[in-house]
Design a protein around this motif. Structure first.
Motif, PDB file in Angstrom:
ATOM      1  N   TRP A  74       0.833  -1.214   0.000  1.00  0.00           N
ATOM      2  CA  TRP A  74       0.000   0.000   0.000  1.00  0.00           C
ATOM      3  C   TRP A  74       0.862   1.256   0.000  1.00  0.00           C
ATOM      4  O   TRP A  74       0.642   2.189  -0.775  1.00  0.00           O
ATOM      5  N   VAL A  75       1.854   1.298   0.884  1.00  0.00           N
ATOM      6  CA  VAL A  75       2.730   2.468   0.993  1.00  0.00           C
ATOM      7  C   VAL A  75       3.481   2.707  -0.310  1.00  0.00           C
ATOM      8  O   VAL A  75       3.591   3.843  -0.798  1.00  0.00           O
ATOM      9  N   SER A  76       4.021   1.654  -0.903  1.00  0.00           N
ATOM     10  CA  SER A  76       4.772   1.795  -2.153  1.00  0.00           C
ATOM     11  C   SER A  76       3.914   2.399  -3.254  1.00  0.00           C
ATOM     12  O   SER A  76       4.347   3.299  -3.978  1.00  0.00           O
ATOM     13  N   LEU A  77       2.690   1.912  -3.377  1.00  0.00           N
ATOM     14  CA  LEU A  77       1.796   2.396  -4.422  1.00  0.00           C
ATOM     15  C   LEU A  77       1.526   3.881  -4.283  1.00  0.00           C
ATOM     16  O   LEU A  77       1.667   4.659  -5.243  1.00  0.00           O
ATOM     17  N   PHE A  78       1.171   4.325  -3.074  1.00  0.00           N
ATOM     18  CA  PHE A  78       0.739   5.715  -2.918  1.00  0.00           C
ATOM     19  C   PHE A  78       1.906   6.692  -2.806  1.00  0.00           C
ATOM     20  O   PHE A  78       1.742   7.872  -3.133  1.00  0.00           O
ATOM     21  N   MET A  79       3.077   6.232  -2.382  1.00  0.00           N
ATOM     22  CA  MET A  79       4.246   7.107  -2.477  1.00  0.00           C
ATOM     23  C   MET A  79       4.599   7.355  -3.938  1.00  0.00           C
ATOM     24  O   MET A  79       4.995   8.458  -4.327  1.00  0.00           O
ATOM     25  N   LEU A  80       4.457   6.323  -4.761  1.00  0.00           N
ATOM     26  CA  LEU A  80       4.698   6.475  -6.199  1.00  0.00           C
ATOM     27  C   LEU A  80       3.706   7.453  -6.816  1.00  0.00           C
ATOM     28  O   LEU A  80       4.078   8.322  -7.623  1.00  0.00           O
ATOM     29  N   ARG A  95      -1.388  11.568  -0.252  1.00  0.00           N
ATOM     30  CA  ARG A  95      -0.766  11.629   1.073  1.00  0.00           C
ATOM     31  C   ARG A  95      -1.699  11.042   2.134  1.00  0.00           C
ATOM     32  O   ARG A  95      -1.250  10.348   3.046  1.00  0.00           O
ATOM     33  N   ALA A  96      -2.991  11.315   2.007  1.00  0.00           N
ATOM     34  CA  ALA A  96      -3.945  10.759   2.960  1.00  0.00           C
ATOM     35  C   ALA A  96      -3.970   9.234   2.877  1.00  0.00           C
ATOM     36  O   ALA A  96      -4.006   8.542   3.902  1.00  0.00           O
ATOM     37  N   ALA A  97      -3.945   8.709   1.656  1.00  0.00           N
ATOM     38  CA  ALA A  97      -3.967   7.252   1.476  1.00  0.00           C
ATOM     39  C   ALA A  97      -2.682   6.613   1.987  1.00  0.00           C
ATOM     40  O   ALA A  97      -2.708   5.527   2.586  1.00  0.00           O
ATOM     41  N   THR A  98      -1.553   7.265   1.770  1.00  0.00           N
ATOM     42  CA  THR A  98      -0.278   6.729   2.258  1.00  0.00           C
ATOM     43  C   THR A  98      -0.297   6.545   3.769  1.00  0.00           C
ATOM     44  O   THR A  98       0.250   5.578   4.304  1.00  0.00           O
ATOM     45  N   GLY A  99      -0.946   7.457   4.464  1.00  0.00           N
ATOM     46  CA  GLY A  99      -0.986   7.399   5.913  1.00  0.00           C
ATOM     47  C   GLY A  99      -1.605   6.136   6.467  1.00  0.00           C
ATOM     48  O   GLY A  99      -1.222   5.664   7.545  1.00  0.00           O
ATOM     49  N   ILE A 100      -2.562   5.542   5.747  1.00  0.00           N
ATOM     50  CA  ILE A 100      -3.197   4.313   6.222  1.00  0.00           C
ATOM     51  C   ILE A 100      -2.166   3.199   6.342  1.00  0.00           C
ATOM     52  O   ILE A 100      -2.093   2.491   7.356  1.00  0.00           O
ATOM     53  N   GLY A 101      -1.353   3.028   5.297  1.00  0.00           N
ATOM     54  CA  GLY A 101      -0.329   1.988   5.335  1.00  0.00           C
ATOM     55  C   GLY A 101       0.767   2.279   6.334  1.00  0.00           C
ATOM     56  O   GLY A 101       1.248   1.381   7.038  1.00  0.00           O
ATOM     57  N   LEU A 102       1.161   3.555   6.431  1.00  0.00           N
ATOM     58  CA  LEU A 102       2.221   3.914   7.375  1.00  0.00           C
ATOM     59  C   LEU A 102       1.781   3.702   8.824  1.00  0.00           C
ATOM     60  O   LEU A 102       2.591   3.333   9.676  1.00  0.00           O
ATOM     61  N   GLY A 103       0.504   3.922   9.079  1.00  0.00           N
ATOM     62  CA  GLY A 103       0.007   3.711  10.437  1.00  0.00           C
ATOM     63  C   GLY A 103       0.155   2.283  10.909  1.00  0.00           C
ATOM     64  O   GLY A 103       0.284   2.025  12.113  1.00  0.00           O
ATOM     65  N   ALA A 104       0.148   1.344   9.966  1.00  0.00           N
ATOM     66  CA  ALA A 104       0.251  -0.070  10.325  1.00  0.00           C
ATOM     67  C   ALA A 104       1.676  -0.519  10.592  1.00  0.00           C
ATOM     68  O   ALA A 104       1.897  -1.532  11.259  1.00  0.00           O
TER      69      ALA A 104
END
Length: 398
Positions: A74-80, A95-104
């Motif tokens: 998830w993080v890789s996709l949205f950072m890209l 950036r909002a979507a990236t936060g979901i994966g980073l939170g985990a």
């Protein structure tokens, strides 16, 4: 090492917005303002509570491997996608979507490291792995200093997409780092699967609430500093290159300082060390707000890193040590999930202070009061009772 790499990804993302902040504000096609920078920092953190709570629970029920694999993808996709977003609105969404994966990443990663750590070295093992967050921040500042303003600021987000490369390591290593009996004990429920309720049973309730508040404050400080420190230094009269030097010193201080304070904490002073690091952040920010020789400001920037990122690392180690293995990831997930509200509020809180109070020192003063409150919260965390300290795995029918 795997935990360190997971946290490096989290740290890179934590600091990349602060590193590109001045360049983002200067990018005329998007017309960003200081309020926009605060909004971006907050929306990045907006999805983190959901990711932290869901992944923490899933990790205690199904193991560490699947949540880590999903959140890294998830993080890789949205950072890209952040690196190539064509508009400010799309950039905010990614950036909002990236936060979901980073939170985990953090609750599962801390639980993974704590599972493997020797009992007398919990704080050190968790703390050293968590220095990956500060190393990620250092890498961000280093890359930013080398590439900005010569390259478009969005390209710095491409580095975050490298999280995808960690998936083969997760598949190969997670689940095999402990003896089979220990893995079964770590995965067994305490008393059923309502793990959220267990955070308030067996004497855990008061400590759970206090850990949530302490994490809220520590993440407010960390995300506020990560997003705003370079910009505050520019407002204080330093150029971008010098401001990024302070940011690099900040993260280096967190790296070295975390190792030092966790060594002290493992000698039986975990609570006192955590409290002292909160106060250290207050003192460092107070000195940074005043005209001082450059060497002293750099030293205070390093101590501010210990007092913010280092404090959060100690709190994570505190939570991981306080709860039994079967509840560890859930406790971390809820602590970081609720605490992530501080990460959401932090950048906007500093933005509001700098907008409403035009004195350059105001941004630094905004860190001092929360840091003192955080020290008071840690001071009243109760000792773990003997009954709650005992791990009681139950037999699960085949």
């Amino acid at each position: 090492m795997l935990g360190f790499l997971l946290f490096l990804i989290d740290g890179y993302d934590l600091f990349v917005l602060g590193t590109v902040g001045p360049s983002l504000l200067a990018y005329q096609p998007w017309g960003a303002t200081p309020a926009t920078l605060g909004l971006l920092g907050s929306v990045t953190a907006l999805g983190m509570p959901f990711g932290a709570i869901a992944a923490g629970w899933a990790s205690d029920v199904w193991g560490r491997r699947v949540p880590l694999t999903v959140c890294l993808s998830w993080v890789s996709l949205f950072m890209l996608l952040s690196a190539f977003a064509p508009s400010l609105g799309m950039f905010v969404a990614t950036r909002a979507a990236t936060g979901i994966g980073l939170g985990a990443l953090v609750p599962v990663g801390v639980a993974l490291v704590a599972d493997a750590a020797p009992p007398r070295r919990h704080s050190l093992f968790v703390g050293v792995a968590l220095t990956g967050i500060a190393v990620g921040g250092f890498v961000t500042a280093l890359v930013g200093r080398a590439l900005l303003p010569h390259m478009h600021f969005q390209r710095l987000f491409l580095v975050g997409a490298l999280a995808l490369l960690l998936i083969p390591l997760v598949r190969a290593l997670v689940g095999r780092e402990l003896p089979q009996a220990d893995r079964q004990a770590a995965a067994a429920p305490l008393a059923g699967r309502n793990k959220a309720a267990q955070l308030f049973q067996s004497g855990f309730g008061p400590a759970s609430m206090l850990f949530w508040v302490a994490t809220f404050i520590a993440l407010l400080l960390s995300y506020g500093a990560g997003t705003w420190l370079p910009t505050l230094m520019v407002k204080a009269g330093y150029d971008l290159s010098s401001a990024l030097s302070f940011s690099m010193t900040f993260t280096l201080g967190a790296i070295v300082g975390t190792v030092v304070v966790t060594l002290i904490a493992d000698r039986g002073f975990l609570k006192a060390t955590t409290l002292g690091c909160f106060l250290l952040a207050a003192v460092a920010m107070l000195v940074l707000s005043t005209p001082q020789p450059r060497w002293l400001l750099l030293a205070m920037s390093a101590l501010a890193g210990v007092g913010t990122l280092g404090t959060q690392n100690l709190i994570n180690a505190y939570v991981a040590q306080f709860y039994p293995a079967q509840l560890r990831s859930t406790a971390l997930g809820f602590s970081l999930g609720v605490g992530r509200i501080g990460a959401i509020a932090g950048p906007s809180y500093i933005a509001a202070i700098t907008i409403l109070i035009t004195v350059p020192k105001a941004g630094f003063y905004a860190f001092i009061v929360p840091a003192v409150i955080g020290a008071l919260v840690i001071a009243v965390v109760p000792a773990r009772s003997r009954s709650s300290a005992t791990t009681r795995p139950v037999e699960v029918p085949a």
